[in-house]
Design a protein around this motif. Structure first.
Motif, PDB file in Angstrom:
ATOM      1  N   GLN A 126      -0.315   3.308   4.980  1.00 40.03           N
ATOM      2  CA  GLN A 126       0.879   2.462   4.870  1.00 40.03           C
ATOM      3  C   GLN A 126       0.511   0.981   4.891  1.00 40.03           C
ATOM      4  N   ARG A 127      -0.443   0.597   5.726  1.00 34.64           N
ATOM      5  CA  ARG A 127      -0.857  -0.812   5.791  1.00 34.64           C
ATOM      6  C   ARG A 127      -1.441  -1.292   4.471  1.00 34.64           C
ATOM      7  N   VAL A 128      -2.238  -0.448   3.852  1.00 31.60           N
ATOM      8  CA  VAL A 128      -2.899  -0.835   2.598  1.00 31.60           C
ATOM      9  C   VAL A 128      -1.874  -1.022   1.484  1.00 31.60           C
ATOM     10  N   ARG A 129      -0.777  -0.292   1.538  1.00 32.42           N
ATOM     11  CA  ARG A 129       0.272  -0.476   0.523  1.00 32.42           C
ATOM     12  C   ARG A 129       0.863  -1.879   0.609  1.00 32.42           C
ATOM     13  N   GLN A 130       0.973  -2.407   1.822  1.00 35.07           N
ATOM     14  CA  GLN A 130       1.545  -3.747   2.011  1.00 35.07           C
ATOM     15  C   GLN A 130       0.526  -4.841   1.733  1.00 35.07           C
ATOM     16  N   ASN A 131      -0.728  -4.628   2.144  1.00 28.58           N
ATOM     17  CA  ASN A 131      -1.753  -5.651   2.021  1.00 28.58           C
ATOM     18  C   ASN A 131      -3.083  -4.987   1.660  1.00 28.58           C
ATOM     19  N   PRO A 132      -3.368  -4.797   0.371  1.00 25.22           N
ATOM     20  CA  PRO A 132      -4.597  -4.097  -0.011  1.00 25.22           C
ATOM     21  C   PRO A 132      -5.847  -4.890   0.343  1.00 25.22           C
ATOM     22  N   PRO A 133      -6.819  -4.239   1.012  1.00 26.62           N
ATOM     23  CA  PRO A 133      -8.061  -4.925   1.358  1.00 26.62           C
ATOM     24  C   PRO A 133      -9.029  -4.929   0.172  1.00 26.62           C
ATOM     25  N   THR A 134     -10.071  -5.691   0.314  1.00 27.19           N
ATOM     26  CA  THR A 134     -11.123  -5.708  -0.698  1.00 27.19           C
ATOM     27  C   THR A 134     -12.453  -5.387  -0.026  1.00 27.19           C
ATOM     28  N   PHE A 135     -13.358  -4.848  -0.810  1.00 25.16           N
ATOM     29  CA  PHE A 135     -14.714  -4.574  -0.347  1.00 25.16           C
ATOM     30  C   PHE A 135     -15.634  -4.969  -1.481  1.00 25.16           C
ATOM     31  N   GLU A 136     -16.457  -5.982  -1.236  1.00 29.00           N
ATOM     32  CA  GLU A 136     -17.358  -6.530  -2.251  1.00 29.00           C
ATOM     33  C   GLU A 136     -16.599  -6.850  -3.546  1.00 29.00           C
ATOM     34  N   GLN A 137     -15.559  -7.605  -3.416  1.00 27.52           N
ATOM     35  CA  GLN A 137     -14.708  -8.081  -4.514  1.00 27.52           C
ATOM     36  C   GLN A 137     -14.029  -6.936  -5.286  1.00 27.52           C
ATOM     37  N   ARG A 138     -13.851  -5.804  -4.660  1.00 25.87           N
ATOM     38  CA  ARG A 138     -13.137  -4.673  -5.283  1.00 25.87           C
ATOM     39  C   ARG A 138     -11.917  -4.351  -4.435  1.00 25.87           C
ATOM     40  N   ASN A 139     -10.805  -4.091  -5.106  1.00 24.88           N
ATOM     41  CA  ASN A 139      -9.606  -3.669  -4.389  1.00 24.88           C
ATOM     42  C   ASN A 139      -9.780  -2.230  -3.918  1.00 24.88           C
ATOM     43  N   ILE A 140      -9.378  -1.997  -2.693  1.00 21.43           N
ATOM     44  CA  ILE A 140      -9.462  -0.666  -2.105  1.00 21.43           C
ATOM     45  C   ILE A 140      -8.043  -0.109  -1.993  1.00 21.43           C
ATOM     46  N   ALA A 141      -7.883   1.149  -2.381  1.00 21.52           N
ATOM     47  CA  ALA A 141      -6.591   1.829  -2.266  1.00 21.52           C
ATOM     48  C   ALA A 141      -6.788   3.101  -1.464  1.00 21.52           C
ATOM     49  N   LEU A 142      -5.818   3.433  -0.635  1.00 22.29           N
ATOM     50  CA  LEU A 142      -5.854   4.656   0.164  1.00 22.29           C
ATOM     51  C   LEU A 142      -4.682   5.538  -0.246  1.00 22.29           C
ATOM     52  N   PHE A 143      -4.958   6.827  -0.381  1.00 18.48           N
ATOM     53  CA  PHE A 143      -3.932   7.792  -0.780  1.00 18.48           C
ATOM     54  C   PHE A 143      -4.046   9.045   0.072  1.00 18.48           C
ATOM     55  N   GLN A 144      -2.960   9.784   0.113  1.00 17.31           N
ATOM     56  CA  GLN A 144      -2.999  11.131   0.683  1.00 17.31           C
ATOM     57  C   GLN A 144      -3.815  11.998  -0.253  1.00 17.31           C
ATOM     58  N   ASP A 145      -4.709  12.801   0.279  1.00 20.64           N
ATOM     59  CA  ASP A 145      -5.518  13.697  -0.549  1.00 20.64           C
ATOM     60  C   ASP A 145      -4.682  14.925  -0.874  1.00 20.64           C
ATOM     61  N   LEU A 146      -4.404  15.123  -2.145  1.00 18.14           N
ATOM     62  CA  LEU A 146      -3.590  16.253  -2.585  1.00 18.14           C
ATOM     63  C   LEU A 146      -4.396  17.160  -3.495  1.00 18.14           C
ATOM     64  N   ALA A 147      -3.976  18.421  -3.579  1.00 21.28           N
ATOM     65  CA  ALA A 147      -4.635  19.381  -4.441  1.00 21.28           C
ATOM     66  C   ALA A 147      -4.482  18.973  -5.904  1.00 21.28           C
ATOM     67  N   PRO A 148      -5.467  19.269  -6.736  1.00 22.24           N
ATOM     68  CA  PRO A 148      -5.367  18.909  -8.164  1.00 22.24           C
ATOM     69  C   PRO A 148      -4.142  19.505  -8.842  1.00 22.24           C
ATOM     70  N   THR A 149      -3.736  20.703  -8.443  1.00 21.61           N
ATOM     71  CA  THR A 149      -2.548  21.312  -9.053  1.00 21.61           C
ATOM     72  C   THR A 149      -1.289  20.526  -8.705  1.00 21.61           C
ATOM     73  N   THR A 150      -1.232  19.990  -7.505  1.00 18.18           N
ATOM     74  CA  THR A 150      -0.076  19.174  -7.110  1.00 18.18           C
ATOM     75  C   THR A 150      -0.069  17.879  -7.905  1.00 18.18           C
ATOM     76  N   LEU A 151      -1.229  17.284  -8.102  1.00 19.54           N
ATOM     77  CA  LEU A 151      -1.311  16.050  -8.865  1.00 19.54           C
ATOM     78  C   LEU A 151      -0.911  16.263 -10.321  1.00 19.54           C
ATOM     79  N   LYS A 152      -1.247  17.416 -10.882  1.00 17.44           N
ATOM     80  CA  LYS A 152      -0.848  17.710 -12.262  1.00 17.44           C
ATOM     81  C   LYS A 152       0.667  17.832 -12.391  1.00 17.44           C
ATOM     82  N   LYS A 153       1.281  18.390 -11.366  1.00 21.37           N
ATOM     83  CA  LYS A 153       2.754  18.530 -11.388  1.00 21.37           C
ATOM     84  C   LYS A 153       3.408  17.180 -11.342  1.00 21.37           C
TER      85      LYS A 153
END
Length: 153
Positions: A126-153
């Protein structure tokens, strides 16, 4: 003529029997398709439940080796949640997602982190959604890990 009538009657009888069998098989196939769909949904649900403590980290460069991933992620999570204790940020495991190694450094593989404590898992996401951090000039995003079948849906 009688023989032809007899053969025609036998053919009609066999055709009627085959039609009934085909109808029965059609009903069975429909029933089995619904059962397979229910089983696939159950497997998908179990797969997602087994991933509920996981966080998918996107954007961490490939130069971070498998030996450095856990320490790097601990530092990253400390920056995201400065008020969290070291026990809150404990990880059971952290590894790169299972996929072919991409030679293009611009699209690194995701990193899967299994947090030891479930209640703390949602806070960095939730924090990263409001203020995304960077690591070595790259934006970092965090997500819930979901099954590939759920992501396809």
């Amino acid at each position: 003529m009688e023989a032809l009538t007899h053969h025609t009657d036998q053919a009609e009888t066999k055709l009627i029997a085959l039609s009934e069998i085909t109808s029965s098989h059609s009903q069975d196939i429909t029933y089995l398709h619904s059962k397979i769909a229910a089983l696939e949904e159950g497997i998908e649900d179990l797969n997602n439940r087994s991933r509920r403590n996981n966080i998918r980290v996107r954007g961490l460069p490939e130069i971070v080796t498998s030996y450095q991933i856990q320490a790097t992620l601990t530092d990253l999570f400390k920056r995201i949640l400065p008020e969290a204790s070291a026990q809150d940020l404990m990880m059971d495991r952290a590894h790169s997602a299972l996929c072919p190694l991409v030679l293009n450094q611009d699209t690194p593989r995701d990193v899967i982190v299994h947090m030891h404590r479930f209640p703390i898992k949602e806070q960095p996401v939730q924090r990263v959604r409001q203020n995304p951090p960077t690591f070595e000039q790259r934006n970092i995003a965090l997500f819930q890990d979901l099954a590939p079948t759920t992501l396809k849906k």
